[in-house]
Every structure is written in C-alpha cells, then in structure tokens.
Design a protein around this motif. Sequence first.
Motif, PDB file in Angstrom:
ATOM      1  N   ALA A   1     -13.500  -8.640  96.675  1.00 58.46           N
ATOM      2  CA  ALA A   1     -12.322  -9.233  96.043  1.00 58.46           C
ATOM      3  C   ALA A   1     -11.952  -8.425  94.810  1.00 58.46           C
ATOM      4  N   VAL A   2     -10.667  -8.250  94.611  1.00 55.25           N
ATOM      5  CA  VAL A   2     -10.181  -7.525  93.437  1.00 55.25           C
ATOM      6  C   VAL A   2      -9.655  -8.559  92.446  1.00 55.25           C
ATOM      7  N   ASP A   3     -10.296  -8.607  91.278  1.00 52.12           N
ATOM      8  CA  ASP A   3      -9.897  -9.582  90.274  1.00 52.12           C
ATOM      9  C   ASP A   3      -8.968  -8.994  89.215  1.00 52.12           C
ATOM     10  N   ALA A   4      -8.903  -7.700  89.138  1.00 53.20           N
ATOM     11  CA  ALA A   4      -8.082  -7.061  88.112  1.00 53.20           C
ATOM     12  C   ALA A   4      -6.602  -7.182  88.467  1.00 53.20           C
ATOM     13  N   PRO A   5      -5.743  -7.367  87.466  1.00 52.78           N
ATOM     14  CA  PRO A   5      -4.307  -7.416  87.745  1.00 52.78           C
ATOM     15  C   PRO A   5      -3.798  -6.046  88.166  1.00 52.78           C
ATOM     16  N   ARG A   6      -2.647  -6.035  88.810  1.00 50.69           N
ATOM     17  CA  ARG A   6      -2.029  -4.778  89.194  1.00 50.69           C
ATOM     18  C   ARG A   6      -1.786  -3.925  87.966  1.00 50.69           C
ATOM     19  N   GLY A   7      -1.970  -2.640  88.088  1.00 48.47           N
ATOM     20  CA  GLY A   7      -1.744  -1.741  86.977  1.00 48.47           C
ATOM     21  C   GLY A   7      -0.268  -1.520  86.693  1.00 48.47           C
ATOM     22  N   ASP A   8       0.567  -1.689  87.698  1.00 46.30           N
ATOM     23  CA  ASP A   8       1.991  -1.446  87.542  1.00 46.30           C
ATOM     24  C   ASP A   8       2.655  -2.663  86.919  1.00 46.30           C
ATOM     25  N   VAL A   9       3.122  -2.510  85.713  1.00 40.43           N
ATOM     26  CA  VAL A   9       3.799  -3.618  85.024  1.00 40.43           C
ATOM     27  C   VAL A   9       5.273  -3.286  84.820  1.00 40.43           C
ATOM     28  N   THR A  10       5.801  -2.393  85.655  1.00 41.19           N
ATOM     29  CA  THR A  10       7.197  -2.007  85.584  1.00 41.19           C
ATOM     30  C   THR A  10       8.076  -3.177  85.992  1.00 41.19           C
ATOM     31  N   ARG A  11       9.216  -3.300  85.348  1.00 40.45           N
ATOM     32  CA  ARG A  11      10.141  -4.403  85.616  1.00 40.45           C
ATOM     33  C   ARG A  11      10.705  -4.309  87.036  1.00 40.45           C
ATOM     34  N   GLU A  12      10.841  -5.462  87.665  1.00 37.79           N
ATOM     35  CA  GLU A  12      11.436  -5.554  89.002  1.00 37.79           C
ATOM     36  C   GLU A  12      12.929  -5.823  88.869  1.00 37.79           C
ATOM     37  N   TRP A  13      13.719  -5.198  89.736  1.00 39.29           N
ATOM     38  CA  TRP A  13      15.173  -5.355  89.764  1.00 39.29           C
ATOM     39  C   TRP A  13      15.584  -5.761  91.164  1.00 39.29           C
ATOM     40  N   GLU A  14      16.337  -6.851  91.278  1.00 42.44           N
ATOM     41  CA  GLU A  14      16.854  -7.291  92.575  1.00 42.44           C
ATOM     42  C   GLU A  14      18.119  -6.500  92.878  1.00 42.44           C
ATOM     43  N   LEU A  15      18.232  -6.050  94.117  1.00 35.78           N
ATOM     44  CA  LEU A  15      19.329  -5.180  94.517  1.00 35.78           C
ATOM     45  C   LEU A  15      20.241  -5.889  95.510  1.00 35.78           C
TER      46      LEU A  15
ATOM     47  N   ALA B   1      16.536   2.176  87.622  1.00 37.97           N
ATOM     48  CA  ALA B   1      16.672   1.301  88.793  1.00 37.97           C
ATOM     49  C   ALA B   1      17.908   1.691  89.599  1.00 37.97           C
ATOM     50  N   ARG B   2      19.013   2.006  88.913  1.00 39.46           N
ATOM     51  CA  ARG B   2      20.235   2.434  89.603  1.00 39.46           C
ATOM     52  C   ARG B   2      19.991   3.732  90.375  1.00 39.46           C
ATOM     53  N   GLU B   3      19.310   4.689  89.751  1.00 42.92           N
ATOM     54  CA  GLU B   3      19.011   5.949  90.441  1.00 42.92           C
ATOM     55  C   GLU B   3      18.190   5.704  91.709  1.00 42.92           C
ATOM     56  N   GLN B   4      17.181   4.842  91.601  1.00 44.38           N
ATOM     57  CA  GLN B   4      16.347   4.537  92.769  1.00 44.38           C
ATOM     58  C   GLN B   4      17.162   3.841  93.849  1.00 44.38           C
ATOM     59  N   ALA B   5      17.991   2.888  93.442  1.00 48.67           N
ATOM     60  CA  ALA B   5      18.811   2.145  94.402  1.00 48.67           C
ATOM     61  C   ALA B   5      19.814   3.068  95.091  1.00 48.67           C
ATOM     62  N   GLU B   6      20.391   3.994  94.338  1.00 51.99           N
ATOM     63  CA  GLU B   6      21.334   4.933  94.938  1.00 51.99           C
ATOM     64  C   GLU B   6      20.648   5.840  95.958  1.00 51.99           C
ATOM     65  N   ARG B   7      19.428   6.267  95.659  1.00 52.81           N
ATOM     66  CA  ARG B   7      18.692   7.103  96.616  1.00 52.81           C
ATOM     67  C   ARG B   7      18.397   6.331  97.899  1.00 52.81           C
ATOM     68  N   LEU B   8      18.079   5.048  97.743  1.00 56.69           N
ATOM     69  CA  LEU B   8      17.727   4.244  98.915  1.00 56.69           C
ATOM     70  C   LEU B   8      18.937   3.761  99.699  1.00 56.69           C
ATOM     71  N   PHE B   9      20.003   3.320  98.989  1.00 56.33           N
ATOM     72  CA  PHE B   9      21.108   2.640  99.662  1.00 56.33           C
ATOM     73  C   PHE B   9      22.480   3.209  99.356  1.00 56.33           C
ATOM     74  N   GLY B  10      22.581   4.183  98.455  1.00 56.23           N
ATOM     75  CA  GLY B  10      23.879   4.705  98.039  1.00 56.23           C
ATOM     76  C   GLY B  10      24.688   5.318  99.170  1.00 56.23           C
ATOM     77  N   TRP B  11      24.028   5.863 100.166  1.00 55.18           N
ATOM     78  CA  TRP B  11      24.731   6.510 101.269  1.00 55.18           C
ATOM     79  C   TRP B  11      25.449   5.513 102.156  1.00 55.18           C
ATOM     80  N   THR B  12      25.048   4.254 102.119  1.00 49.01           N
ATOM     81  CA  THR B  12      25.668   3.243 102.988  1.00 49.01           C
ATOM     82  C   THR B  12      26.461   2.198 102.217  1.00 49.01           C
TER      83      THR B  12
END
Length: 109
Positions: free
Chosen positions: A21-35, A59-70
């Motif tokens: 079992a892993v008891d440690a919290p996730r190391g990634d504490v980056t903010r989540e953005w709903e798209l 977040a916008r840059e990431q979203a554009e890479r993922l969904f900007g083409w459509t």
Amino acid sequence: MSDPDTDPADRDPGDPPLDAAVDAPRGDVTREWELFVRETTGDPLTHTGSVSAPSAEIAREQAERLFGWTAETLWLCPADETRRFAADGVSLSGRTEEASADRQGGEQA
C-alpha cells in the motif's frame, strides 16, 4: 520480452513489493483545469476532460495541443472553483427563490 512491472527478475532488490500500500500523497500538486470545447459555431460547450498546469496560460497551451486542432473555442476553468448545479428535472429558470435558497453554492465538481 518481459514486463518489468510483473517480472520479479527485472525488479531491483530494494523495490517495495507490488502489492504494498502506498500511503504517501501524490507528488504532483499542480492545479487541475477543467476543459470545455466548442467544435463549431452554434455547438454547445462540451466537457472534454482536464489538464494539470500551474497557470491558466500553460493549461491553455496543453489544451490547444490536445484539442486545438478540432475545436473552435476552448474554455478552461480551475477545477477547484468549478461548481455543478443539477436541475433535478426542473429547469433552472423554473425554480422559485425559496426552492433555490436551500441549495447554497451548488455542489463541488
């Protein structure tokens, strides 16, 4: 070819067992953005997923890479500030002041 996650011979002796079992919290504490995406003019916004980023610009840059083409339009909302309001079978405009007074602030997404 073996899978290092399943073949014990490929694991280091100091690695914890896979069923530990892993008891440690996730190391990634980056903010989540709903798209939300609108594919063409007149289409409704559709929740497409989420991205993790420290700022709205990244977040916008990431979203554009993922969904900007459509997508014609991308909307980003901080996940911790996004609220969902359910109509419970009644349109939101059809509710009375008394009925909505007991639902303060909506519900966390």
